[in-house]
Write a protein that holds these residues in place. Structure first.
Motif, PDB file in Angstrom:
ATOM      1  N   ILE A  54       0.830  -1.206   0.000  1.00 32.83           N
ATOM      2  CA  ILE A  54       0.000   0.000   0.000  1.00 32.83           C
ATOM      3  C   ILE A  54       0.868   1.261   0.000  1.00 32.83           C
ATOM      4  O   ILE A  54       0.606   2.235  -0.725  1.00 32.83           O
ATOM      5  N   LEU A  55       1.934   1.239   0.807  1.00 41.23           N
ATOM      6  CA  LEU A  55       2.770   2.433   0.963  1.00 41.23           C
ATOM      7  C   LEU A  55       3.684   2.682  -0.236  1.00 41.23           C
ATOM      8  O   LEU A  55       4.084   3.834  -0.480  1.00 41.23           O
ATOM      9  N   ASP A  56       4.036   1.624  -0.966  1.00 40.37           N
ATOM     10  CA  ASP A  56       4.974   1.784  -2.090  1.00 40.37           C
ATOM     11  C   ASP A  56       4.568   2.902  -3.055  1.00 40.37           C
ATOM     12  O   ASP A  56       5.334   3.864  -3.257  1.00 40.37           O
ATOM     13  N   PRO A  57       3.406   2.841  -3.699  1.00 38.54           N
ATOM     14  CA  PRO A  57       3.073   3.915  -4.652  1.00 38.54           C
ATOM     15  C   PRO A  57       2.873   5.261  -3.970  1.00 38.54           C
ATOM     16  O   PRO A  57       3.209   6.305  -4.557  1.00 38.54           O
ATOM     17  N   LEU A  58       2.339   5.245  -2.741  1.00 33.63           N
ATOM     18  CA  LEU A  58       2.096   6.509  -2.042  1.00 33.63           C
ATOM     19  C   LEU A  58       3.404   7.244  -1.758  1.00 33.63           C
ATOM     20  O   LEU A  58       3.500   8.466  -1.958  1.00 33.63           O
ATOM     21  N   GLY A  75      -1.341  11.549  -2.056  1.00 30.56           N
ATOM     22  CA  GLY A  75      -1.973  11.894  -0.788  1.00 30.56           C
ATOM     23  C   GLY A  75      -1.077  12.775   0.062  1.00 30.56           C
ATOM     24  O   GLY A  75      -0.469  13.733  -0.440  1.00 30.56           O
ATOM     25  N   PRO A  76      -0.938  12.466   1.360  1.00 33.53           N
ATOM     26  CA  PRO A  76      -0.165  13.338   2.246  1.00 33.53           C
ATOM     27  C   PRO A  76       1.341  13.156   2.125  1.00 33.53           C
ATOM     28  O   PRO A  76       2.111  13.882   2.762  1.00 33.53           O
TER      29      PRO A  76
END
Length: 442
Positions: free
Chosen positions: A177-181, A187-188
């Motif tokens: 989940i965190l990889d692309p973010l 997002g933040p």
């Protein structure tokens, strides 16, 4: 708590019930590996090449954690099977202290030696810089990795496979989940590129450890962690390291193999280095699934060996071999049915995809044969025969494949390196079974 189900339940249902949670968690792990590399490859081909070059050193760190964890697993399960709960407690508690020491040493080594390591394989300053951006953050989590994997093996040793499945899966999903973010600044999160990939991996590993600690607090297990159980006696240390060191080397040998093959392939083209890196990401889906079966049966073998149930040990071996061969056959089929789609996850370059398809076709010929070596290694480790297990891995990852790869590359160029894989698997499979039959005659 009664662990006798390990020596009383029917073999096939027992192996499946112990292995299935680990197969699921390994499948999620392999998905993470593929997704992680997929997002890095979107940055650029150079970024994927940098990740491929960091991978062997990163795998070395994981190898120490997993190898020592295998030693913990085997000793705890053996002691419980032999009716020695105090020794099981001492192995578990002392093992966690040693994991802390290992983590500190590996973190320092990773941070200090990575610049020199990367410079051995490329003179491209951009690739080196991206590799260092990733590595300098990933190695900060060395202690967390050590603790998490040690707890994983302890839970497995007492038959709590679902705890491992939940903890590992939460960590991997967090990472995915965190990889692309974090890589692309969604997002933040600010856009962090390679640094974002490293932070996402580290945070996922932290979530995994925290989940283990929560389960340890809420779920009783038949080993106790007390300060009084810290015991650096000769019997404890020799028991842990006699399996842990060979198991570490078993897990680390692929790093040596990849680095050696990278050196051979780099003489032809950087495209071949990328293809080899992509292959190792893809093959985790198959090999980690097979490894999930091995993780499931290790405590069964150790417990039954400690309890003197030798016929059950042989039956567990044959059942495991059949299951792992089935998994590897699936890998062979996928390599011929959708090779382009798999390689296309890591590059859009048509020439690189073409090279990758040919590589998958050649390498996958050896998949089913490798089931013999994988099963023999896992069972020998569970029996406490770490040296014999290491000999099998040494043949598979060094003694046969590297000389064959070099020789064939002189005749067939880069394709000869890929052909060395099935040649090595066939030779090692025959040798591995002979070593198992000679070593264990219970």
């Amino acid at each position: 708590m009664n662990q006798n189900f390990m020596k009383e339940k029917k073999i096939l249902p027992l192996v499946i019930s112990m292995s299935l949670p680990m197969v699921i968690s390994m499948a999620v792990n392999s998905l993470y590996n593929i997704v992680d590399s997929y997002f890095v490859a979107i940055i650029s081909e150079d970024a994927m090449t940098a990740l491929s070059l960091v991978y062997p050193f990163q795998n070395l760190m994981t190898a120490v954690a997993v190898g020592f964890g295998v030693g913990l697993n085997a000793r705890i399960a053996f002691c419980l099977g032999a009716g020695k709960p105090l020794q099981a407690d001492q192995n578990a508690t002392t093992g966690m202290v040693l994991s802390l020491i290992h983590g500190i040493i590996l973190m320092a080594a990773g941070l200090l030696f990575m610049p020199r390591f990367l410079a051995m394989y490329t003179s491209d300053g951009g690739i080196v810089e991206m590799g260092l951006i990733y590595a300098n953050r990933a190695f900060l989590f060395s202690i967390i990795i050590m603790f998490g994997i040690s707890l994983e093996k302890i839970f497995q040793a007492v038959g709590k496979m679902k705890v491992s499945m939940i903890s590992m899966s939460l960590g991997f999903v967090t990472n995915i989940i965190l990889d692309p973010l974090m890589i692309f600044g969604i997002g933040p999160f600010p856009e962090m590129g390679m640094a974002g990939a490293a932070w996402a991996t580290g945070i996922g590993q932290t979530v995994c450890l925290i989940t283990y600690l929560v389960f340890l607090r809420l779920t009783p297990i038949p080993v106790n962690f007390n300060r009084e159980n810290i015991y650096f006696g000769r019997e404890i240390l020799s028991g842990l390291y006699s399996v842990g060191i060979p198991a570490t080397l078993n897990t680390a040998l692929p790093s040596l193999l990849i680095s050696s093959l990278n050196g051979i392939l780099a003489a032809f083209s950087a495209q071949y280095v990328l293809v080899l890196g992509a292959y190792y990401k893809l093959q985790t889906f198959i090999y980690l699934t097979a490894n999930g079966i091995i993780q499931g049966i290790r405590p069964l073998v150790s417990f039954n060996y400690g309890a003197g149930e030798h016929k059950r040990v042989h039956k567990i071996f044959s059942t495991t071999l059949a299951l792992t061969a089935g998994v590897m056959a699936v890998g062979l089929l996928l390599s011929y049915i959708i090779p382009g789609q798999m390689i296309g996850l890591f590059t859009s370059n048509a020439d690189t995809v073409s090279i990758g398809i040919k590589a998958l076709h050649i390498i996958s010929i050896g998949f089913v044969f490798s089931a013999v070596s994988i099963t023999c290694c896992g069972v020998l480790e569970a029996l406490g025969m770490g040296i014999q297990s290491f000999l099998v891995s040494l043949m598979r990852c060094v003694v046969v494949i590297i000389p064959v790869a070099y020789f064939l590359s002189r005749m067939l160029e880069a394709e000869g390196v890929f052909l060395a894989f099935p040649v090595a698997e066939i030779i090692t499979a025959a040798s591995a079974y002979a070593i198992y039959r000679k070593s264990y005659k219970g």
